[in-house]
Scaffold this motif. Structure first.
Motif, PDB file in Angstrom:
ATOM      1  N   VAL A  94      28.821  18.169  11.493  1.00 41.24           N
ATOM      2  CA  VAL A  94      27.471  18.057  11.670  1.00 41.24           C
ATOM      3  C   VAL A  94      27.046  17.212  10.438  1.00 41.24           C
ATOM      4  O   VAL A  94      27.215  17.622   9.169  1.00 41.24           O
ATOM      5  N   VAL A  95      26.263  16.192  10.625  1.00 38.42           N
ATOM      6  CA  VAL A  95      25.723  15.166   9.657  1.00 38.42           C
ATOM      7  C   VAL A  95      24.322  15.285   9.598  1.00 38.42           C
ATOM      8  O   VAL A  95      23.617  14.894  10.263  1.00 38.42           O
ATOM      9  N   ASN A  96      24.006  15.694   8.357  1.00 34.82           N
ATOM     10  CA  ASN A  96      22.292  15.633   7.902  1.00 34.82           C
ATOM     11  C   ASN A  96      21.937  14.590   7.075  1.00 34.82           C
ATOM     12  O   ASN A  96      21.040  14.077   7.022  1.00 34.82           O
ATOM     13  N   GLY A  97      23.143  14.178   6.356  1.00 38.33           N
ATOM     14  CA  GLY A  97      23.082  13.144   5.277  1.00 38.33           C
ATOM     15  C   GLY A  97      23.546  11.875   5.461  1.00 38.33           C
ATOM     16  O   GLY A  97      23.588  11.354   6.660  1.00 38.33           O
ATOM     17  N   ALA A 114      20.657  11.901   9.670  1.00 37.89           N
ATOM     18  CA  ALA A 114      21.490  11.598   9.543  1.00 37.89           C
ATOM     19  C   ALA A 114      21.714   9.919   9.307  1.00 37.89           C
ATOM     20  O   ALA A 114      20.938   9.183   9.927  1.00 37.89           O
ATOM     21  N   ARG A 115      22.657   9.586   8.328  1.00 43.01           N
ATOM     22  CA  ARG A 115      22.737   7.982   8.100  1.00 43.01           C
ATOM     23  C   ARG A 115      24.543   7.671   8.172  1.00 43.01           C
ATOM     24  O   ARG A 115      24.855   8.172   7.252  1.00 43.01           O
ATOM     25  N   VAL A 116      24.810   7.301   9.305  1.00 42.08           N
ATOM     26  CA  VAL A 116      26.366   7.030   9.331  1.00 42.08           C
ATOM     27  C   VAL A 116      26.443   5.300   9.262  1.00 42.08           C
ATOM     28  O   VAL A 116      26.077   4.676  10.101  1.00 42.08           O
ATOM     29  N   GLU A 117      27.444   5.008   8.471  1.00 44.04           N
ATOM     30  CA  GLU A 117      27.873   3.740   8.499  1.00 44.04           C
ATOM     31  C   GLU A 117      29.327   3.623   8.462  1.00 44.04           C
ATOM     32  O   GLU A 117      30.154   3.740   7.432  1.00 44.04           O
ATOM     33  N   GLY A 118      30.046   3.533   9.778  1.00 40.38           N
ATOM     34  CA  GLY A 118      31.465   3.501   9.947  1.00 40.38           C
ATOM     35  C   GLY A 118      31.450   3.959  11.547  1.00 40.38           C
ATOM     36  O   GLY A 118      30.515   4.107  12.157  1.00 40.38           O
TER      37      GLY A 118
END
Length: 163
Positions: A94-97, A114-118
């Motif tokens: 779970v990605v909140n950050g 969420a902020r995902v770079e990948g």
């Protein structure tokens, strides 16, 4: 009438010393049988903590601080204040950050914060409205078995010159 066999003898009751109190006693406990382990609480990395290095556990991790390295866990929760720079691998994620790096999981959920770079390699995925994502998404029946394989490189060009 007289025999050495005790078959016909009356049952003898053990004599007790009446001066001692005769309280019923509980049977002595035998060695405890190995029981299933109780579910452990997740390891929490607080918001003021910065870790440089890889983390690996079969348990659960909740990250609120900064991790510069890879994380492998059963359940990984990246909190709203957290930043992870590295590959994250989990059964349930779970990605909140913020995550900067490849994400691999059986169940991946990006919340609205969420902020995902990948790249994300998953079996199932849920992306809430408002989540920020830059990268590719690939479904895979077994995303955890890919190990640390790098993306496949393009074959060298056949018209390469000399330098």
């Amino acid at each position: 009438m007289f025999s050495k066999s005790k078959i016909n003898d009356p049952i003898e009751t053990p004599k007790t010393d009446e001066s001692k109190a005769t309280l019923p006693t509980a049977p002595k406990p035998s060695a405890p049988a190995p029981a299933a382990k109780p579910k452990a609480a997740p390891s929490v990395l607080s918001s003021d903590l910065t870790i440089k290095g890889n983390l690996e556990t079969t348990g659960d991790i909740q990250v609120e601080g900064t991790v510069e390295g890879d994380i492998r866990a059963h359940l990984l929760t990246v909190g709203e204040t957290a930043t992870v720079r590295g590959e994250v691998v989990a059964d349930d994620l779970v990605v909140n950050g913020r995550v900067v790096g490849r994400v691999r999981g059986l169940k991946v959920r990006l919340t609205s914060s969420a902020r995902v770079e990948g790249d994300i390699i998953h079996k199932t995925i849920a992306i809430e409205s408002g989540a920020h994502f830059e990268g590719s998404v690939q479904r895979n029946d077994d995303p955890l078995s890919q190990g640390n394989q790098a993306p496949k490189a393009l074959p060298p060009s056949s018209d390469s010159g000399t330098a």
